[in-house]
Design a protein around this motif. Structure first.
Motif, PDB file in Angstrom:
ATOM      1  N   PRO A   1     169.814  30.086 -54.643  1.00 20.45           N
ATOM      2  CA  PRO A   1     169.039  30.999 -53.665  1.00 20.45           C
ATOM      3  C   PRO A   1     168.048  32.059 -54.432  1.00 20.45           C
ATOM      4  O   PRO A   1     166.927  32.162 -54.070  1.00 20.45           O
ATOM      5  N   ALA A   2     168.596  32.493 -55.401  1.00 17.88           N
ATOM      6  CA  ALA A   2     167.972  33.573 -56.155  1.00 17.88           C
ATOM      7  C   ALA A   2     166.580  32.612 -56.908  1.00 17.88           C
ATOM      8  O   ALA A   2     165.394  33.289 -57.001  1.00 17.88           O
ATOM      9  N   LEU A   3     166.835  31.787 -57.666  1.00 16.45           N
ATOM     10  CA  LEU A   3     165.792  30.700 -58.121  1.00 16.45           C
ATOM     11  C   LEU A   3     164.670  30.344 -57.218  1.00 16.45           C
ATOM     12  O   LEU A   3     163.624  30.678 -57.320  1.00 16.45           O
ATOM     13  N   ALA A   4     165.247  29.749 -55.941  1.00 18.76           N
ATOM     14  CA  ALA A   4     164.250  29.324 -54.955  1.00 18.76           C
ATOM     15  C   ALA A   4     163.282  30.423 -54.292  1.00 18.76           C
ATOM     16  O   ALA A   4     162.230  30.234 -54.002  1.00 18.76           O
ATOM     17  N   ASN A   5     164.025  31.679 -54.356  1.00 19.09           N
ATOM     18  CA  ASN A   5     163.335  32.818 -53.694  1.00 19.09           C
ATOM     19  C   ASN A   5     162.715  33.644 -54.635  1.00 19.09           C
ATOM     20  O   ASN A   5     161.544  34.349 -54.067  1.00 19.09           O
ATOM     21  N   ALA A   6     162.776  33.500 -56.011  1.00 16.21           N
ATOM     22  CA  ALA A   6     162.279  34.159 -56.852  1.00 16.21           C
ATOM     23  C   ALA A   6     160.576  34.219 -56.797  1.00 16.21           C
ATOM     24  O   ALA A   6     159.922  35.019 -56.907  1.00 16.21           O
ATOM     25  N   ALA A   7     160.333  32.699 -56.991  1.00 17.84           N
ATOM     26  CA  ALA A   7     158.851  32.332 -56.874  1.00 17.84           C
ATOM     27  C   ALA A   7     158.366  33.162 -55.574  1.00 17.84           C
ATOM     28  O   ALA A   7     157.046  33.837 -55.512  1.00 17.84           O
ATOM     29  N   SER A   8     159.052  32.783 -54.468  1.00 20.11           N
ATOM     30  CA  SER A   8     158.365  33.372 -53.216  1.00 20.11           C
ATOM     31  C   SER A   8     158.028  34.817 -53.281  1.00 20.11           C
ATOM     32  O   SER A   8     157.127  35.365 -52.783  1.00 20.11           O
ATOM     33  N   ALA A   9     159.367  35.575 -53.763  1.00 19.11           N
ATOM     34  CA  ALA A   9     159.080  37.015 -53.798  1.00 19.11           C
ATOM     35  C   ALA A   9     157.915  37.396 -54.855  1.00 19.11           C
ATOM     36  O   ALA A   9     157.095  38.262 -54.311  1.00 19.11           O
ATOM     37  N   LYS A  10     157.745  36.761 -55.890  1.00 18.38           N
ATOM     38  CA  LYS A  10     156.611  37.082 -56.762  1.00 18.38           C
ATOM     39  C   LYS A  10     155.332  36.870 -56.021  1.00 18.38           C
ATOM     40  O   LYS A  10     154.371  37.711 -56.076  1.00 18.38           O
ATOM     41  N   THR A  11     155.083  35.784 -55.348  1.00 16.75           N
ATOM     42  CA  THR A  11     153.725  35.452 -54.576  1.00 16.75           C
ATOM     43  C   THR A  11     153.556  36.429 -53.763  1.00 16.75           C
ATOM     44  O   THR A  11     152.454  36.698 -53.680  1.00 16.75           O
TER      45      THR A  11
ATOM     46  N   ILE B   1     160.645  14.206 -51.365  1.00 14.64           N
ATOM     47  CA  ILE B   1     161.723  14.966 -50.755  1.00 14.64           C
ATOM     48  C   ILE B   1     160.658  15.988 -49.889  1.00 14.64           C
ATOM     49  O   ILE B   1     159.728  16.248 -50.358  1.00 14.64           O
ATOM     50  N   VAL B   2     161.161  15.963 -48.721  1.00 19.94           N
ATOM     51  CA  VAL B   2     160.416  16.525 -47.531  1.00 19.94           C
ATOM     52  C   VAL B   2     161.198  18.028 -47.473  1.00 19.94           C
ATOM     53  O   VAL B   2     162.385  18.074 -47.147  1.00 19.94           O
ATOM     54  N   TRP B   3     160.652  19.082 -47.748  1.00 20.92           N
ATOM     55  CA  TRP B   3     161.161  20.303 -47.693  1.00 20.92           C
ATOM     56  C   TRP B   3     160.662  21.325 -46.606  1.00 20.92           C
ATOM     57  O   TRP B   3     159.481  21.177 -46.158  1.00 20.92           O
ATOM     58  N   ARG B   4     161.546  21.913 -45.848  1.00 16.23           N
ATOM     59  CA  ARG B   4     161.214  22.801 -44.817  1.00 16.23           C
ATOM     60  C   ARG B   4     161.568  24.347 -45.310  1.00 16.23           C
ATOM     61  O   ARG B   4     162.580  24.549 -45.875  1.00 16.23           O
ATOM     62  N   LYS B   5     160.632  25.046 -45.226  1.00 19.83           N
ATOM     63  CA  LYS B   5     160.546  26.563 -45.353  1.00 19.83           C
ATOM     64  C   LYS B   5     161.119  27.316 -44.007  1.00 19.83           C
ATOM     65  O   LYS B   5     160.037  27.569 -42.993  1.00 19.83           O
ATOM     66  N   GLN B   6     161.989  27.835 -44.011  1.00 22.40           N
ATOM     67  CA  GLN B   6     162.544  28.626 -42.928  1.00 22.40           C
ATOM     68  C   GLN B   6     163.355  30.076 -43.295  1.00 22.40           C
ATOM     69  O   GLN B   6     164.331  29.900 -44.002  1.00 22.40           O
TER      70      GLN B   6
ATOM     71  N   TRP C   1     163.885  27.250 -48.781  1.00 25.65           N
ATOM     72  CA  TRP C   1     163.846  25.762 -48.684  1.00 25.65           C
ATOM     73  C   TRP C   1     165.049  25.160 -48.414  1.00 25.65           C
ATOM     74  O   TRP C   1     165.945  25.294 -49.272  1.00 25.65           O
ATOM     75  N   LYS C   2     164.785  23.971 -47.792  1.00 25.09           N
ATOM     76  CA  LYS C   2     165.752  23.365 -47.400  1.00 25.09           C
ATOM     77  C   LYS C   2     165.375  21.540 -47.262  1.00 25.09           C
ATOM     78  O   LYS C   2     164.341  21.476 -46.580  1.00 25.09           O
ATOM     79  N   ALA C   3     165.770  20.894 -47.725  1.00 29.41           N
ATOM     80  CA  ALA C   3     165.462  19.332 -47.610  1.00 29.41           C
ATOM     81  C   ALA C   3     165.739  18.877 -46.582  1.00 29.41           C
ATOM     82  O   ALA C   3     166.849  18.722 -46.038  1.00 29.41           O
ATOM     83  N   THR C   4     164.896  18.234 -45.860  1.00 32.53           N
ATOM     84  CA  THR C   4     165.129  17.580 -44.573  1.00 32.53           C
ATOM     85  C   THR C   4     165.283  16.061 -44.650  1.00 32.53           C
ATOM     86  O   THR C   4     165.864  15.481 -44.028  1.00 32.53           O
TER      87      THR C   4
END
Length: 196
Positions: free
Chosen positions: A30-40, A164-169, A173-176
């Motif tokens: 979760p930290a890896l996936a969210n780190a890029a989002s947070a910086k953005t 991979i189809v990713w949903r951001k909610q 990010w979770k793969a659907t």
């Protein structure tokens, strides 16, 4: 330098530094996936970012989540890593595998992963093959080529295409949907691209 571009460069450096840190940090999915989002999100004047820069930001986020999901896959012989890997998928994920068939939910997909992959194979993204496409008000589509390497022999002969189809909610990010197809040996891939 444009502040938005500076922020993108920061995100890229963050992603690379996270990818090369010790496993204790790199496996915190979760930290890896969210780190890029947070910086953005911290980018000054985010409203002035050009569409290409937005696509770069999305690519950075998907690169980070791809690393995290498969870092846990590569270590899934450990129950905690398998659980971490499972958390990247929705409960109703559909997984299409050209030689293995279809699974219609996370429980069955993870059971197959545990049985056939964990402790046997690790996955590597083939450099330069990842493409990311936005899906309006939903998330993203990731496509590329990956290879699977045997822990027993060390050989990395198996190649496959993937989507991979990713949903951001809720900022996660979770793969659907996952497709892994065109499984072949590395030699077959080399021969298929010869032009002479």
């Amino acid at each position: 330098m444009n502040p938005a571009l500076y922020s993108l460069a920061t995100v890229a450096v963050l992603t690379l530094s996270l990818a090369t840190t010790e496993p204790a940090v790199a496996t915190d999915a979760p930290a890896l996936a969210n780190a890029a989002s947070a910086k953005t999100a911290e980018a000054p004047h985010a409203g002035t970012v050009q569409p290409a820069a937005l696509e770069d930001t999305l690519s950075t986020q998907i690169t980070a989540v791809d690393f995290a999901v498969f870092d846990s896959f590569n270590k899934c012989a450990a129950p905690a890593e398998l659980k971490k890997h499972a958390a990247f998928f929705t409960e109703d994920v559909e997984f299409y595998h050209d030689t293995g068939g279809v699974t219609w939910n996370r429980k069955d997909m993870i059971a197959n992963t545990e049985k056939y992959a964990c402790g046997h194979y690790r996955r590597e993204l083939v450099a330069g093959t990842m493409k990311v496409f936005p899906v309006k008000e939903f998330g993203a589509i990731e496509q590329g080529v990956h290879r699977f390497c045997s822990f027993e022999t060390g050989s990395c002969d198996g190649l496959a295409d993937f989507v991979i189809v990713w949903r951001k909610q809720d900022e996660q990010w979770k793969a659907t949907r996952v497709l892994s197809y065109g499984h072949r040996t590395a030699e077959a891939k080399t021969n298929s691209v010869k032009t002479d």
